[in-house]
Each structure stands twice: as structure tokens, then as C-alpha cells.
Design a protein around this motif. Structure first.
Motif, PDB file in Angstrom:
ATOM      1  N   LYS A 198      66.537  57.692  51.288  1.00  0.00           N
ATOM      2  CA  LYS A 198      67.540  58.566  50.680  1.00  0.00           C
ATOM      3  C   LYS A 198      68.688  58.828  51.659  1.00  0.00           C
ATOM      4  CE  LYS A 198      64.415  61.281  47.692  1.00  0.00           C
ATOM      5  NZ  LYS A 198      63.885  62.647  47.473  1.00  0.00           N
ATOM      6  N   ILE A 255      74.989  69.840  49.282  1.00  0.00           N
ATOM      7  CA  ILE A 255      75.388  68.769  50.200  1.00  0.00           C
ATOM      8  C   ILE A 255      76.287  67.761  49.489  1.00  0.00           C
ATOM      9  CG2 ILE A 255      74.519  66.754  51.467  1.00  0.00           C
ATOM     10  CD1 ILE A 255      72.067  68.537  52.216  1.00  0.00           C
ATOM     11  N   THR A 308      62.178  59.529  52.088  1.00  0.00           N
ATOM     12  CA  THR A 308      63.283  60.416  52.466  1.00  0.00           C
ATOM     13  C   THR A 308      64.238  59.713  53.423  1.00  0.00           C
ATOM     14  OG1 THR A 308      62.035  61.431  54.302  1.00  0.00           O
ATOM     15  CG2 THR A 308      61.874  62.487  52.129  1.00  0.00           C
ATOM     16  N   PHE A 313      72.543  57.643  51.083  1.00  0.00           N
ATOM     17  CA  PHE A 313      73.583  58.665  51.104  1.00  0.00           C
ATOM     18  C   PHE A 313      74.717  58.266  52.046  1.00  0.00           C
ATOM     19  CE2 PHE A 313      75.568  62.527  52.650  1.00  0.00           C
ATOM     20  CZ  PHE A 313      75.711  63.292  51.510  1.00  0.00           C
ATOM     21  N   VAL A 342      68.266  64.472  53.134  1.00  0.00           N
ATOM     22  CA  VAL A 342      68.803  64.360  51.775  1.00  0.00           C
ATOM     23  C   VAL A 342      67.641  64.553  50.798  1.00  0.00           C
ATOM     24  CG1 VAL A 342      70.280  62.964  50.267  1.00  0.00           C
ATOM     25  CG2 VAL A 342      70.490  62.745  52.731  1.00  0.00           C
ATOM     26  N   ASP A 343      66.873  65.608  51.040  1.00  0.00           N
ATOM     27  CA  ASP A 343      65.681  65.896  50.244  1.00  0.00           C
ATOM     28  C   ASP A 343      65.444  67.404  50.285  1.00  0.00           C
ATOM     29  OD1 ASP A 343      62.912  64.624  49.110  1.00  0.00           O
ATOM     30  OD2 ASP A 343      62.488  66.356  50.382  1.00  0.00           O
ATOM     31  N   ASP A 344      65.322  68.021  49.116  1.00  0.00           N
ATOM     32  CA  ASP A 344      65.214  69.480  49.064  1.00  0.00           C
ATOM     33  C   ASP A 344      63.961  70.013  49.754  1.00  0.00           C
ATOM     34  OD1 ASP A 344      67.576  70.436  47.846  1.00  0.00           O
ATOM     35  OD2 ASP A 344      66.895  69.732  45.889  1.00  0.00           O
ATOM     36  N   THR A 402      70.954  73.079  49.932  1.00  0.00           N
ATOM     37  CA  THR A 402      70.283  72.275  48.912  1.00  0.00           C
ATOM     38  C   THR A 402      70.996  70.942  48.803  1.00  0.00           C
ATOM     39  OG1 THR A 402      71.690  73.060  47.112  1.00  0.00           O
ATOM     40  CG2 THR A 402      69.710  74.359  47.614  1.00  0.00           C
ATOM     41  N   LEU A 403      70.307  69.957  48.244  1.00  0.00           N
ATOM     42  CA  LEU A 403      70.908  68.643  48.056  1.00  0.00           C
ATOM     43  C   LEU A 403      72.152  68.745  47.176  1.00  0.00           C
ATOM     44  CD1 LEU A 403      70.884  65.632  48.489  1.00  0.00           C
ATOM     45  CD2 LEU A 403      69.207  65.398  46.648  1.00  0.00           C
ATOM     46  N   LYS A 404      72.109  69.613  46.177  1.00  0.00           N
ATOM     47  CA  LYS A 404      73.268  69.803  45.294  1.00  0.00           C
ATOM     48  C   LYS A 404      74.477  70.289  46.087  1.00  0.00           C
ATOM     49  CE  LYS A 404      74.708  72.241  41.068  1.00  0.00           C
ATOM     50  NZ  LYS A 404      74.298  73.214  40.008  1.00  0.00           N
TER      51      LYS A 404
END
Length: 383
Positions: free
Chosen positions: A272, A240, A269, A276, A223-225, A236-238
């Protein structure tokens, strides 16, 4: 291996699959097998049988490796079967299907029977931790898939199909075609599959739901670009976050798979990833976080060797890869002890969250049973 090699009438011993294919010599010597089938095996196995009956030489068989005077002989790779619809269905009648169909998957009822099938072979993506025996992607036709599912429904009363291949959602167009074909054929089944979040669009998800999909297993991994880019995830996180939210909104459970310890991972990370899962997991599946493992043949495996973190395949299997929930090769700045301590704390949080949810659901089911006389209740255990 020991049992096979110890019997008096020892058979000709053949191995294959993702383990032996990239490192056949190690597996031949370790298992004392007679031959390794490298990659896809249907045609290769037929030719091995012909050779064993004297009508063909081992040296003429593509896609095999074997030892000759303790030295590796690796024949030329075999071309892939392009028309995988030409491969016959598994011989289901030869298996104890009453046992095999007890497989439990998300959102399966207590009385439904389930079986895994494949909708295609391969994957077009190239994540750094993934070893793939063969390149490219070869889909089965919708007609072939529907024919197999219809057989399973008719002969074995199967009502849930677990698509076990790497990526049923290989594109929006292909997924749409399959869903429309399932609906046209009136299959009336539940199913799950592996999917990609960059294809998780509202219209497609709505169609999948209408066609019977109840669960999509997504490879999120991080969950980290930065970490996603390092692992060549092509997400990308977006994408996801958007894809997971849209999947939940469509009424389909998302399987949220996260691993830890890839290039660029750290305590931040990992947190994160935990946050998530706590936010988006709908409790249809227990989700814990596991270490990334650089399996032989994967780009991460060769990176580990090139950077002195791993010696070779023997070092991997004999010394490093002792359990898939323990770190095999540590790509972080933490010690192995610190790595495991962080994973322990992360997974304790996730397990408590999941089992508390299951406890609440179990009590609710019990109250509905005893106070409201719910006659659909089928027991507190899954099987």
C-alpha cells in the motif's frame, strides 16, 4: 570521542541532544564525556561555564547528568525557556556561510542560497516511534522569524529558507498568521516546512503558496488505518489522501515519508505504501521506505523492552541499531531476512520510478537548451 579523549590537553567534554538525554549513563560511559546536558541547553550551558570557572557547583545545575565515582548523578530537570524569542540568533558571522548556504532543497534553483532555521520548538502529537526531549510546543513570534530571515537575506543573500523544526504547521491559525506576516513584510523568499495532513486545507495551502512555500514535508508513516492507529499517528487514511491531493492541487510539492515495520505492518501494508508513493509522488524528492526504529526514549522503545525484543540501551546501540536503513527491532511476523528482502523489492520499484523521471527531465532540459537556446540553463548537476 576517541580523538577528544586522546589529546594531551583534553577539554571538559560535554554532550547532549536526543541520543544522550534519555539514557545519559550509557553515553557517559561509552564516550567518557564529563557531562550530559539533558534537554534544552542554552541556559544550562551558561551555568556549566560558570561552574567550570569556580562560581557554581555542578550539583546546583539543573538539567545535567554526570558520573561521580562511576555512579550516575542526574540533577533535577530544568524548566523550559518559555519565551524562545529571548534566545539570540545563531552567530552566523562565525560560520563559513558560503558553504552552509549550498544546502539543496526541493525546487531550489541552481543559484539560490538556502539555510535552515527554526520557527518553534516541540510538537503536540505523540507518535509511538518518536522521542522528544521536551514536552509541549513553543512557537516563535512571526516578528522574530521575519527579523532573522531579513538578516539572512541582507547579509548572506539567502533566498530559500528550510524550516527545520518538527512542525511549523502546528495549527491552521498559526500557519495562517505566519503566512500573512511573511507577505506583509514582503520577504519574497521560497521556503519549505514540516506539516500535518489534518491541517492541509485548500484555503491554507493557497495562502502558503502565495507566501512562498514550495514544499511541505509530511509524516505519513503508513497507508493503513490500523497501523496508523497503532502508532498513535492521529491521522486517518482519508485525511492523508485528501491532504496530499489538495497540496498537489495548490501547486506545492508534498514530501511523502513512509516507514515500515511498526505494529501491525505486513507485506500488504508495505505494498500500500509503494502504490501510494507511485501514485502521488511528484518526483521533487527521492522517496524510499525505511524501517521504523524504536529510538531510546520513545514509547516503541519501551514496548520493545517490555516484550522481550530488546534488552536495554546498550543492546540497542551495540547490537541492534547498526544502520538506519536496516531493521533494528522487528515488530512484524517476518524474519529479518524476509523483512529486508521485501524492503529491497519495494525500494527498487521506487528508485527506478524516481530516476526514470529524472532521466526524462534531464533529456527534456538538454533538448530545451540545445534546440531552443534556453539561456536560463545552469548545468546538469545540482551544485
Amino acid at each position: 570521542s576517541d580523538a577528544i579523549n586522546a589529546v594531551k590537553k583534553r577539554p571538559f567534554y560535554i554532550i547532549g541532544g536526543h541520543g544522550p538525554s534519555p539514557e545519559p549513563e550509557y553515553f557517559l560511559k561509552k564516550t567518557r564525556a564529563d557531562m550530559v546536558v539533558i534537554g534544552e541547553g542554552e541556559t544550562t550551558m551558561l551555568e556549566i561555564m560558570e561552574a567550570l570557572h569556580g562560581s557554581k557547583s555542578f550539583s546546583d545545575i539543573r538539567g545535567v547528568a554526570y558520573l561521580e565515582n562511576n555512579r550516575l548523578v542526574m540533577n533535577e530537570r530544568r524548566a523550559l525557556i518559555q519565551d524562545i524569542d529571548s534566545i539570540p540568533f545563531p552567530a552566523y558571522e562565525m560560520f563559513p556561510m558560503d558553504h552552509y548556504t549550498l544546502l539543496r532543497m526541493p525546487h531550489i534553483s541552481g543559484t539560490e542560497r538556502c539555510i535552515p532555521i527554526l520557527s518553534g520548538r516541540g510538537c503536540t502529537f505523540k507518535c509511538n516511534f518518536c522521542y522528544r526531549m521536551d514536552t509541549g510546543f513553543r512557537p516563535r513570534s512571526a516578528e522574530g522569524i521575519i527579523e532573522e530571515i531579513s538578516l539572512l537575506k541582507k547579509d548572506y543573500n539567502v533566498g530559500y529558507i528550510a524550516f527545520g523544526d518538527e512542525l511549523l504547521m502546528s495549527s491552521v491559525k498559526r500557519t495562517e498568521q505566519l503566512c500573512r506576516a511573511f507577505m506583509k513584510a514582503k520577504l519574497n523568499i521560497k521556503w519549505d516546512c514540516n506539516g500535518r495532513l489534518n491541517y492541509a486545507k485548500p484555503d491554507l495551502l493557497k495562502l502558503m503558496k502565495e507566501a512562498g512555500c514550495v514544499f511541505i514535508n509530511y509524516g505519513i508513516e503508513a497507508v493503513d488505518d490500523t497501523v496508523l492507529k497503532n502508532m498513535n499517528k492521529a491521522l486517518t487514511l482519508k485525511q492523508i489522501i485528501s491532504g496530499v491531493e489538495k497540496t498537489l492541487a495548490a501547486g506545492i510539492s508534498p514530501g511523502l515519508n513512509i516507514i515500515f515495520g511498526n505494529l501491525g505492518d505486513n507485506r500488504g501494508t508495505l505494498k500500500k505504501g509503494v502504490d501510494f508513493l507511485l501514485k502521488y509522488d511528484d518526483h521533487s524528492h527521492l522517496r524510499t521506505i525505511r524501517p521504523v526504529t524504536p529510538y531510546p526514549g520513545s514509547p516503541l522503545y519501551y514496548h520493545a523492552i517490555e516484550n522481550g525484543l530488546l534488552k536495554d540501551v546498550e543492546d540497542f546501540y551495540e547490537n541492534k541499531h547498526l544502520n538506519s536503513d536496516l531493521v533494528a527491532v522487528n515488530f512484524t511476523d517476518m524474519t529479518d531476512e524476509e523483512f529486508h528482502a521485501e524492503l529491497l523489492q519495494a525500494n527498487k520499484i521506487l528508485m527506478k520510478h524516481y530516476y526514470n523521471s529524472r532521466l526524462r527531465q534531464g533529456i527534456q532540459d538538454a533538448e530545451n537548451l540545445y534546440l531552443n537556446g534556453d539561456t536560463s540553463f545552469r548545468g546538469f548537476r545540482d551544485v
